[in-house]
Design an enzyme around this catalytic site. Sequence first.
Site, PDB file in Angstrom:
ATOM      1  N   TYR A   1       0.822  -1.211   0.000  1.00 22.39           N
ATOM      2  CA  TYR A   1       0.000   0.000   0.000  1.00 22.39           C
ATOM      3  C   TYR A   1       0.858   1.265   0.000  1.00 22.39           C
ATOM      4  O   TYR A   1       0.395   2.324  -0.427  1.00 22.39           O
ATOM      5  CB  TYR A   1      -0.907   0.041   1.233  1.00 22.39           C
ATOM      6  CG  TYR A   1      -2.185  -0.742   1.080  1.00 22.39           C
ATOM      7  CD1 TYR A   1      -2.157  -2.123   0.984  1.00 22.39           C
ATOM      8  CD2 TYR A   1      -3.414  -0.097   1.053  1.00 22.39           C
ATOM      9  CE1 TYR A   1      -3.324  -2.847   0.851  1.00 22.39           C
ATOM     10  CE2 TYR A   1      -4.590  -0.808   0.919  1.00 22.39           C
ATOM     11  CZ  TYR A   1      -4.538  -2.184   0.817  1.00 22.39           C
ATOM     12  OH  TYR A   1      -5.696  -2.902   0.692  1.00 22.39           O
TER      13      TYR A   1
ATOM     14  N   ASP B   1     -12.292  -9.440   4.075  1.00 29.52           N
ATOM     15  CA  ASP B   1     -13.525  -9.441   3.270  1.00 29.52           C
ATOM     16  C   ASP B   1     -14.045 -10.870   3.145  1.00 29.52           C
ATOM     17  O   ASP B   1     -15.243 -11.116   3.239  1.00 29.52           O
ATOM     18  CB  ASP B   1     -13.278  -8.877   1.858  1.00 29.52           C
ATOM     19  CG  ASP B   1     -13.602  -7.388   1.758  1.00 29.52           C
ATOM     20  OD1 ASP B   1     -13.399  -6.678   2.756  1.00 29.52           O
ATOM     21  OD2 ASP B   1     -14.050  -6.948   0.677  1.00 29.52           O
TER      22      ASP B   1
ATOM     23  N   ASP C   1      -2.643 -18.607   0.687  1.00 20.63           N
ATOM     24  CA  ASP C   1      -3.591 -19.311  -0.190  1.00 20.63           C
ATOM     25  C   ASP C   1      -4.311 -20.426   0.579  1.00 20.63           C
ATOM     26  O   ASP C   1      -5.526 -20.597   0.473  1.00 20.63           O
ATOM     27  CB  ASP C   1      -2.910 -19.832  -1.474  1.00 20.63           C
ATOM     28  CG  ASP C   1      -1.607 -20.579  -1.224  1.00 20.63           C
ATOM     29  OD1 ASP C   1      -1.125 -20.594  -0.063  1.00 20.63           O
ATOM     30  OD2 ASP C   1      -1.065 -21.158  -2.179  1.00 20.63           O
TER      31      ASP C   1
ATOM     32  N   LYS D   1       3.241 -15.529   2.684  1.00 26.24           N
ATOM     33  CA  LYS D   1       3.519 -16.279   1.452  1.00 26.24           C
ATOM     34  C   LYS D   1       5.023 -16.514   1.440  1.00 26.24           C
ATOM     35  O   LYS D   1       5.751 -16.076   0.528  1.00 26.24           O
ATOM     36  CB  LYS D   1       3.029 -15.443   0.250  1.00 26.24           C
ATOM     37  CG  LYS D   1       3.078 -16.163  -1.078  1.00 26.24           C
ATOM     38  CD  LYS D   1       2.008 -17.234  -1.229  1.00 26.24           C
ATOM     39  CE  LYS D   1       2.168 -17.978  -2.547  1.00 26.24           C
ATOM     40  NZ  LYS D   1       1.337 -19.204  -2.612  1.00 26.24           N
TER      41      LYS D   1
ATOM     42  N   ASP E   1      -6.316  -7.253   4.098  1.00 31.05           N
ATOM     43  CA  ASP E   1      -7.427  -6.627   3.374  1.00 31.05           C
ATOM     44  C   ASP E   1      -8.297  -7.704   2.726  1.00 31.05           C
ATOM     45  O   ASP E   1      -9.524  -7.716   2.865  1.00 31.05           O
ATOM     46  CB  ASP E   1      -6.868  -5.679   2.305  1.00 31.05           C
ATOM     47  CG  ASP E   1      -7.961  -5.022   1.492  1.00 31.05           C
ATOM     48  OD1 ASP E   1      -8.952  -4.580   2.098  1.00 31.05           O
ATOM     49  OD2 ASP E   1      -7.831  -4.965   0.254  1.00 31.05           O
TER      50      ASP E   1
END
Length: 364
Positions: free
Chosen positions: A142, A252, A224, A192, A248
Amino acid sequence: MPEATIAIFPGDGIGPEVTAQARAVLERCAQRFAIPMRFIEASVGGAAIDATGTPLPADSLSLARDADAVLLGAVGGPKWDDPRSEVRPEQALLGLRRELQLFANLRPIQVSPSVVDAAPLRPELLQGVDILFVRELTGGVYFGRPSERRQGKAGREAVDTVVYDESEILRVVDLAFSIATQRRKRVTQVDKANILATSRLWREVTREVAKGYPDVELEDVLVDAMAMHLLRRPRDFDVVVTENMFGDILTDEASVLSGSLGMLPSASLGAGRNRLGHRAGLYEPIHGSAPDIAGRDLANPLGSISSAAMLLRHSLGNEEAAAAVEAAVSNVLEDGMRTADLRQPDTRQVGCAEMGDAVLARLG
Ligand code: IPM
Ligand code: MG
């Protein structure tokens, strides 16, 4: 007790509607629990672009800096969506997070028993889910530079940068562990690490932090795989800590567990204290501005109202008022009231304002 100054940034879309309900809840708490509060509203996001040409006007930023807490609605909308535009509403949010150094974003995911069957997953998977996401909020892709579009040898190209230093990782992971000691004492660190150098540093620093918390169990999970585990075994997770963008996306996804994105609150905290001696913070529902339903009294105000509860807890240090608001929210759900995002059989559909009034009524 000194008066608390609460900055209110309604923002765009459904932001103003839901924030008005949350403000009314805070006002009621001010009376009922004798908490002196004053409210100052200012504009951010698209509303501020329209009024001043910039998404985070200097006045709004200094109000946020001086306030004991900030309550924000949502920013963004199709009107300001031109991808080539230099000013975008989302810059207000990133600017506030960055300028106030709000490095930890707490996103609790709880499944209220009365809405279990509003979620698309089987109820037996959801019963008792209680996860606290701790999302890093001021670093990673970001904010990494360079982040730009440019002319490359093969034509148009673009670059974004993920960068974390160990101090940025340490402070947010340490907060996650210290919160875990007050909960079920499990931390899941999501990364990751099979691909990204930043993720390998996260793993290393997290292991070092964990040494200081011998009672807390640590598990590393690849992002993942985490996307899958969240839906297959959500009850196994307690505190989940992760970098900005993974947080983020996963929050969701996790919102589906609670039946609706509209229900979920968040608190963004920094290291600093406010004048009341508690943590300064910014509180906002995790949903966006939902321009398609804006201004139609259809929005769910419970995410914003629950964010106000978090504000009472973390920035005003008033657990009693926070718990009362949360109980009132559970109560309206138990009584069968639902906004349009949460339609279930045998429930009564209400608008945003009526839902807010129902919470107020239960607060007494
Ligand atoms: C969130 C939102 C923001 C983010 C957007 C609006 C910039 O999706 O708070 O989760 O990506 O952080
Ligand atoms: Mg998001």
